[in-house]
Design a protein around this motif. Sequence first.
Motif, PDB file in Angstrom:
ATOM      1  N   LEU A  68       2.924   4.662  -3.626  1.00 32.64           N
ATOM      2  CA  LEU A  68       3.184   4.652  -5.063  1.00 32.64           C
ATOM      3  C   LEU A  68       2.291   3.667  -5.814  1.00 32.64           C
ATOM      4  CD1 LEU A  68       7.044   4.960  -4.769  1.00 32.64           C
ATOM      5  CD2 LEU A  68       5.478   6.694  -5.666  1.00 32.64           C
ATOM      6  N   VAL A  69       1.979   2.532  -5.203  1.00 29.87           N
ATOM      7  CA  VAL A  69       1.105   1.555  -5.863  1.00 29.87           C
ATOM      8  C   VAL A  69      -0.287   2.156  -6.047  1.00 29.87           C
ATOM      9  CG1 VAL A  69      -0.042  -0.678  -5.616  1.00 29.87           C
ATOM     10  CG2 VAL A  69       2.405  -0.467  -5.128  1.00 29.87           C
ATOM     11  N   LYS A  70      -0.811   2.740  -5.004  1.00 26.05           N
ATOM     12  CA  LYS A  70      -2.144   3.363  -5.106  1.00 26.05           C
ATOM     13  C   LYS A  70      -2.149   4.464  -6.164  1.00 26.05           C
ATOM     14  CE  LYS A  70      -5.631   5.590  -2.143  1.00 26.05           C
ATOM     15  NZ  LYS A  70      -6.663   5.422  -3.104  1.00 26.05           N
ATOM     16  N   GLN A  71      -1.085   5.255  -6.184  1.00 28.23           N
ATOM     17  CA  GLN A  71      -0.966   6.328  -7.172  1.00 28.23           C
ATOM     18  C   GLN A  71      -0.988   5.769  -8.592  1.00 28.23           C
ATOM     19  OE1 GLN A  71       2.556   8.668  -6.448  1.00 28.23           O
ATOM     20  NE2 GLN A  71       2.574   9.504  -8.504  1.00 28.23           N
ATOM     21  N   ILE A  72      -0.257   4.704  -8.833  1.00 34.01           N
ATOM     22  CA  ILE A  72      -0.213   4.095 -10.168  1.00 34.01           C
ATOM     23  C   ILE A  72      -1.562   3.484 -10.521  1.00 34.01           C
ATOM     24  CG2 ILE A  72       0.808   2.215 -11.529  1.00 34.01           C
ATOM     25  CD1 ILE A  72       3.451   2.863  -9.961  1.00 34.01           C
ATOM     26  N   GLN A  73      -2.188   2.820  -9.565  1.00 38.02           N
ATOM     27  CA  GLN A  73      -3.485   2.198  -9.825  1.00 38.02           C
ATOM     28  C   GLN A  73      -4.541   3.227 -10.210  1.00 38.02           C
ATOM     29  OE1 GLN A  73      -3.850   0.092  -6.102  1.00 38.02           O
ATOM     30  NE2 GLN A  73      -3.129  -1.821  -7.002  1.00 38.02           N
ATOM     31  N   GLU A  74      -4.338   4.476  -9.820  1.00 40.60           N
ATOM     32  CA  GLU A  74      -5.295   5.537 -10.135  1.00 40.60           C
ATOM     33  C   GLU A  74      -4.953   6.282 -11.428  1.00 40.60           C
ATOM     34  OE1 GLU A  74      -5.301   7.845  -6.539  1.00 40.60           O
ATOM     35  OE2 GLU A  74      -6.540   6.385  -5.477  1.00 40.60           O
ATOM     36  N   GLU A  75      -3.833   5.943 -12.060  1.00 43.55           N
ATOM     37  CA  GLU A  75      -3.442   6.609 -13.303  1.00 43.55           C
ATOM     38  C   GLU A  75      -4.413   6.264 -14.429  1.00 43.55           C
ATOM     39  OE1 GLU A  75       0.603   5.964 -14.563  1.00 43.55           O
ATOM     40  OE2 GLU A  75       1.323   6.161 -12.500  1.00 43.55           O
ATOM     41  N   ALA A  76      -4.624   7.225 -15.310  1.00 45.36           N
ATOM     42  CA  ALA A  76      -5.438   6.985 -16.501  1.00 45.36           C
ATOM     43  C   ALA A  76      -4.803   5.861 -17.318  1.00 45.36           C
ATOM     44  CB  ALA A  76      -5.532   8.247 -17.338  1.00 45.36           C
ATOM     45  N   GLY A  77      -5.620   4.896 -17.700  1.00 45.87           N
ATOM     46  CA  GLY A  77      -5.149   3.793 -18.531  1.00 45.87           C
ATOM     47  C   GLY A  77      -4.662   2.583 -17.765  1.00 45.87           C
ATOM     48  N   ASN A  78      -4.491   2.701 -16.445  1.00 45.10           N
ATOM     49  CA  ASN A  78      -4.054   1.537 -15.677  1.00 45.10           C
ATOM     50  C   ASN A  78      -5.233   0.619 -15.409  1.00 45.10           C
ATOM     51  OD1 ASN A  78      -3.617   0.257 -12.691  1.00 45.10           O
ATOM     52  ND2 ASN A  78      -1.779   0.218 -13.940  1.00 45.10           N
ATOM     53  N   ILE A  79      -5.038  -0.649 -15.661  1.00 49.62           N
ATOM     54  CA  ILE A  79      -6.060  -1.664 -15.391  1.00 49.62           C
ATOM     55  C   ILE A  79      -5.683  -2.474 -14.161  1.00 49.62           C
ATOM     56  CG2 ILE A  79      -7.231  -3.719 -16.315  1.00 49.62           C
ATOM     57  CD1 ILE A  79      -6.632  -2.531 -19.151  1.00 49.62           C
ATOM     58  N   ARG A  80      -4.382  -2.735 -14.013  1.00 50.86           N
ATOM     59  CA  ARG A  80      -3.926  -3.546 -12.883  1.00 50.86           C
ATOM     60  C   ARG A  80      -2.484  -3.205 -12.566  1.00 50.86           C
ATOM     61  NH1 ARG A  80      -4.450 -10.054 -12.277  1.00 50.86           N
ATOM     62  NH2 ARG A  80      -4.067 -10.011 -10.049  1.00 50.86           N
TER      63      ARG A  80
END
Length: 97
Positions: free
Chosen positions: A28-40
């Motif tokens: 889930l962390v990797k998935q979120i880190q790859e979301e459009a607009g995520n910086i960190r």
Amino acid sequence: MALTFNIYFTGEGTQPRDYANEVIEAGLVKQIQEEAGNIRYDFFFHPTDPGTLLLVERWEDQRSIDRHLQLPGIKAIQAIRSKYNLSFKIERFVDAE
């Protein structure tokens, strides 16, 4: 305008660490880190207090956060958090222009 959130999770013993590990292992962390607009999106463990965990989230704008909160991964994260009975506190920071 970028937004940063510090989310402090607290629980008994190693529950916060166990929660973070499960979220990471589920991808889930990797998935979120790859979301459009995520910086960190990173977890930090307190060196002397295993009952405290810090999550730092940084997003390009409110629209990115709104999209993020509608994705199925959020329900999975909430279910995992409930499993470990964690409390949390959120701090929100907005970049100065």
